[in-house]
Design an enzyme around this catalytic site. Sequence first.
Site, PDB file in Angstrom:
ATOM      1  N   THR A 133       0.819  -1.210   0.000  1.00  0.00           N
ATOM      2  CA  THR A 133       0.000   0.000   0.000  1.00  0.00           C
ATOM      3  C   THR A 133       0.856   1.265   0.000  1.00  0.00           C
ATOM      4  O   THR A 133       2.006   1.240   0.452  1.00  0.00           O
ATOM      5  CB  THR A 133      -0.891  -0.018   1.271  1.00  0.00           C
ATOM      6  OG1 THR A 133      -1.430   1.280   1.490  1.00  0.00           O
ATOM      7  CG2 THR A 133      -0.099  -0.378   2.522  1.00  0.00           C
ATOM      8  N   ASP A 134       0.268   2.376  -0.447  1.00  0.00           N
ATOM      9  CA  ASP A 134       0.971   3.672  -0.376  1.00  0.00           C
ATOM     10  C   ASP A 134       1.029   4.188   1.069  1.00  0.00           C
ATOM     11  O   ASP A 134       1.774   5.130   1.358  1.00  0.00           O
ATOM     12  CB  ASP A 134       0.307   4.715  -1.293  1.00  0.00           C
ATOM     13  CG  ASP A 134      -1.160   4.989  -0.969  1.00  0.00           C
ATOM     14  OD1 ASP A 134      -1.718   4.333  -0.058  1.00  0.00           O
ATOM     15  OD2 ASP A 134      -1.755   5.872  -1.621  1.00  0.00           O
ATOM     16  N   GLU A 135       0.264   3.554   1.974  1.00  0.00           N
ATOM     17  CA  GLU A 135       0.213   4.068   3.351  1.00  0.00           C
ATOM     18  C   GLU A 135       1.547   3.894   4.077  1.00  0.00           C
ATOM     19  O   GLU A 135       1.790   4.531   5.102  1.00  0.00           O
ATOM     20  CB  GLU A 135      -0.935   3.406   4.129  1.00  0.00           C
ATOM     21  CG  GLU A 135      -2.259   3.633   3.410  1.00  0.00           C
ATOM     22  CD  GLU A 135      -3.490   3.397   4.263  1.00  0.00           C
ATOM     23  OE1 GLU A 135      -3.394   3.498   5.490  1.00  0.00           O
ATOM     24  OE2 GLU A 135      -4.548   3.118   3.673  1.00  0.00           O
ATOM     25  N   TYR A 159      -1.843  -0.473  10.905  1.00  0.00           N
ATOM     26  CA  TYR A 159      -1.960  -1.157   9.601  1.00  0.00           C
ATOM     27  C   TYR A 159      -0.755  -0.836   8.728  1.00  0.00           C
ATOM     28  O   TYR A 159      -0.083  -1.737   8.208  1.00  0.00           O
ATOM     29  CB  TYR A 159      -3.258  -0.730   8.898  1.00  0.00           C
ATOM     30  CG  TYR A 159      -3.278  -1.061   7.413  1.00  0.00           C
ATOM     31  CD1 TYR A 159      -3.289  -2.388   6.970  1.00  0.00           C
ATOM     32  CD2 TYR A 159      -3.279  -0.049   6.440  1.00  0.00           C
ATOM     33  CE1 TYR A 159      -3.298  -2.697   5.608  1.00  0.00           C
ATOM     34  CE2 TYR A 159      -3.294  -0.346   5.085  1.00  0.00           C
ATOM     35  CZ  TYR A 159      -3.297  -1.669   4.672  1.00  0.00           C
ATOM     36  OH  TYR A 159      -3.307  -1.966   3.322  1.00  0.00           O
ATOM     37  N   LYS A 163       2.234  -3.347   7.294  1.00  0.00           N
ATOM     38  CA  LYS A 163       2.523  -3.542   5.869  1.00  0.00           C
ATOM     39  C   LYS A 163       3.976  -3.147   5.570  1.00  0.00           C
ATOM     40  O   LYS A 163       4.660  -3.807   4.793  1.00  0.00           O
ATOM     41  CB  LYS A 163       1.557  -2.729   5.004  1.00  0.00           C
ATOM     42  CG  LYS A 163       0.127  -3.216   5.000  1.00  0.00           C
ATOM     43  CD  LYS A 163      -0.070  -4.617   4.424  1.00  0.00           C
ATOM     44  CE  LYS A 163       0.192  -4.711   2.951  1.00  0.00           C
ATOM     45  NZ  LYS A 163      -0.191  -6.060   2.422  1.00  0.00           N
TER      46      LYS A 163
HETATM   47  N1  LIG Z   1      -8.011  -2.039  -0.442  1.00  0.00           N
HETATM   48  C1  LIG Z   1      -7.115  -1.135  -0.809  1.00  0.00           C
HETATM   49  O1  LIG Z   1      -7.453   0.017  -1.090  1.00  0.00           O
HETATM   50  C2  LIG Z   1      -5.645  -1.495  -0.892  1.00  0.00           C
HETATM   51  C3  LIG Z   1      -4.757  -0.576  -1.448  1.00  0.00           C
HETATM   52  C4  LIG Z   1      -3.407  -0.943  -1.571  1.00  0.00           C
HETATM   53  C5  LIG Z   1      -2.975  -2.173  -1.128  1.00  0.00           C
HETATM   54  N2  LIG Z   1      -3.861  -3.036  -0.568  1.00  0.00           N
HETATM   55  C6  LIG Z   1      -3.352  -4.361  -0.127  1.00  0.00           C
HETATM   56  O2  LIG Z   1      -3.942  -5.323  -0.980  1.00  0.00           O
HETATM   57  C7  LIG Z   1      -4.158  -6.548  -0.269  1.00  0.00           C
HETATM   58  C8  LIG Z   1      -5.615  -6.951  -0.385  1.00  0.00           C
HETATM   59  O3  LIG Z   1      -6.438  -5.906   0.132  1.00  0.00           O
HETATM   60  P1  LIG Z   1      -8.022  -6.065   0.164  1.00  0.00           P
HETATM   61  O4  LIG Z   1      -8.594  -4.715   0.249  1.00  0.00           O
HETATM   62  O5  LIG Z   1      -8.468  -7.008  -0.876  1.00  0.00           O
HETATM   63  O6  LIG Z   1      -8.192  -6.779   1.587  1.00  0.00           O
HETATM   64  P2  LIG Z   1      -9.436  -7.555   2.184  1.00  0.00           P
HETATM   65  O7  LIG Z   1      -9.426  -7.264   3.651  1.00  0.00           O
HETATM   66  O8  LIG Z   1     -10.668  -7.298   1.398  1.00  0.00           O
HETATM   67  O9  LIG Z   1      -9.070  -9.097   1.941  1.00  0.00           O
HETATM   68  C9  LIG Z   1      -8.048  -9.758   2.635  1.00  0.00           C
HETATM   69  C10 LIG Z   1      -8.178 -11.252   2.367  1.00  0.00           C
HETATM   70  O10 LIG Z   1      -7.113 -11.907   3.047  1.00  0.00           O
HETATM   71  C11 LIG Z   1      -7.649 -13.024   3.766  1.00  0.00           C
HETATM   72  N3  LIG Z   1      -6.788 -13.233   4.949  1.00  0.00           N
HETATM   73  C12 LIG Z   1      -6.643 -12.416   6.027  1.00  0.00           C
HETATM   74  N4  LIG Z   1      -5.786 -12.960   6.902  1.00  0.00           N
HETATM   75  C13 LIG Z   1      -5.355 -14.126   6.346  1.00  0.00           C
HETATM   76  C14 LIG Z   1      -4.433 -15.124   6.767  1.00  0.00           C
HETATM   77  N5  LIG Z   1      -3.790 -15.047   7.940  1.00  0.00           N
HETATM   78  N6  LIG Z   1      -4.224 -16.189   5.943  1.00  0.00           N
HETATM   79  C15 LIG Z   1      -4.871 -16.283   4.756  1.00  0.00           C
HETATM   80  N7  LIG Z   1      -5.767 -15.377   4.329  1.00  0.00           N
HETATM   81  C16 LIG Z   1      -5.990 -14.296   5.109  1.00  0.00           C
HETATM   82  C17 LIG Z   1      -9.058 -12.606   4.135  1.00  0.00           C
HETATM   83  O11 LIG Z   1      -9.883 -13.716   4.417  1.00  0.00           O
HETATM   84  C18 LIG Z   1      -9.483 -11.847   2.880  1.00  0.00           C
HETATM   85  O12 LIG Z   1     -10.016 -12.724   1.917  1.00  0.00           O
HETATM   86  C19 LIG Z   1      -3.725  -6.267   1.172  1.00  0.00           C
HETATM   87  O13 LIG Z   1      -2.423  -6.784   1.334  1.00  0.00           O
HETATM   88  C20 LIG Z   1      -3.723  -4.752   1.290  1.00  0.00           C
HETATM   89  O14 LIG Z   1      -2.770  -4.311   2.205  1.00  0.00           O
HETATM   90  C21 LIG Z   1      -5.182  -2.727  -0.435  1.00  0.00           C
END
Ligand SMILES: NC(=O)c1ccc[n+]([C@@H]2O[C@H](COP(=O)([O-])OP(=O)(O)OC[C@H]3O[C@@H](n4cnc5c(N)ncnc54)[C@H](O)[C@@H]3O)[C@@H](O)[C@H]2O)c1
Length: 355
Positions: A133-135, A159, A163
């Site tokens: 993430t950009d965070e 968070y 990350k």
């Molecule tokens: N949503 C955003 O805006 C955004 C932006 C940049 C980066 N990201 C990154 O992208 C990735 C996905 O984000 P998202 O929004 O889809 O998240 P989300 O919370 O919707 O989904 C996370 C998934 O990971 C699974 N999970 C959690 N803990 C787990 C574990 N210990 N073992 C196996 N599975 C596990 C959950 O069941 C879920 O399906 C993350 O790493 C997040 O940091 C998200």
Amino acid sequence: MSILVTGGAGFIGSNFILDWFTQSDEPLVNLDKLTYAGNPANLAGLEGNPAHTFAHGDIGDRDLVRQLLEKHAPRAIVHFAAESHVDRSIHGPAEFIRTNVVGSFRLIEETRAWWQKLPQENRDAFRFLHVSTDEVYGSLGPRDPAFSEASPYAPNSPYAASKAASDHLVRAWHHTYGLPAIITNCSNNYGPYQFPEKLIPLMILNALAGRPLPVYGDGANVRDWLHVQDHCAAIREVLARGRPGETYNIGGNGEKTNYEVVRAVCALLDEARPHRKSPHAELIAFVKDRPGHDRRYAIDATKISRELGWKPAETFESGLRKTVAWYLDNPEWVAHVTSGAYRKWIELNYVNRES
Ligand SMILES: NC(=O)c1ccc[n+]([C@@H]2O[C@H](COP(=O)([O-])OP(=O)(O)OC[C@H]3O[C@@H](n4cnc5c(N)ncnc54)[C@H](O)[C@@H]3O)[C@@H](O)[C@H]2O)c1
């Protein structure tokens, strides 16, 4: 050939998997713990597709990860699994350390042990793509230049810190062991299948129900918004042609204040639901700010655009229009993820099985 995806039942992971199978029939194994954020219904369209294997489990379960690697011998891992909600990290950081830091460590370490035993050719071709993430870069002032890959890490929330820690592990495993790992740091995503605790779906659903639309502080916090399908396209490019050991920033040139985002959602709902007596924006309610709330994030995506030719296909306006339409067209999905029955069904159906 196959790939292993972690967290593929979550918001971005499920969009990635659905996109994957529109472009390829290469088998994909999806390792997901199905926390509250994981929803197998997102992938219902893949039922009966023998190329999709769902493995229910934790990235921190080293035996399970080892078995999956040995059984499926993936040519790449795309690591999405994480605890991802900043507000939850403020109330309960432990789970974020457990999954994002310790879980990622165990996943990377099992991957390294397995990868080191592969023949040289397969070792060179292997990729570990860590989705971040950009965070991790902290907060910008109003006139600061956008975050580039050279920006120093300065995470402010639990968070973001978790990350950042996992990014550092991935980086170190590349430098120390030569694991062909790549990190992507992306801005805020929005689009279909996003759990309604996040800003855009929360506003859509609250507005439809006539509930207040809570906006933190003065609503002037700025985020750079990217449609999830553009993020997925960027990840595919990085997987195919990104250079191991590199970081790629991914963003949508879509800087908006939270207030602008909520107003835009309201305007689209006014259009779609014209029978409401007063404009949806009248539901906006400013609430006490989140502690340590970062003021501004912005991404400089020059590197991925120059090296890999990636550019977002959606503007914020076109992407938001599609997203609002998707939530209006999928009331069953919304009802499902917001009901307690959903959790019970998960417990009943997904207790430690691979299908
Ligand atoms: N949503 C955003 O805006 C955004 C932006 C940049 C980066 N990201 C990154 O992208 C990735 C996905 O984000 P998202 O929004 O889809 O998240 P989300 O919370 O919707 O989904 C996370 C998934 O990971 C699974 N999970 C959690 N803990 C787990 C574990 N210990 N073992 C196996 N599975 C596990 C959950 O069941 C879920 O399906 C993350 O790493 C997040 O940091 C998200």
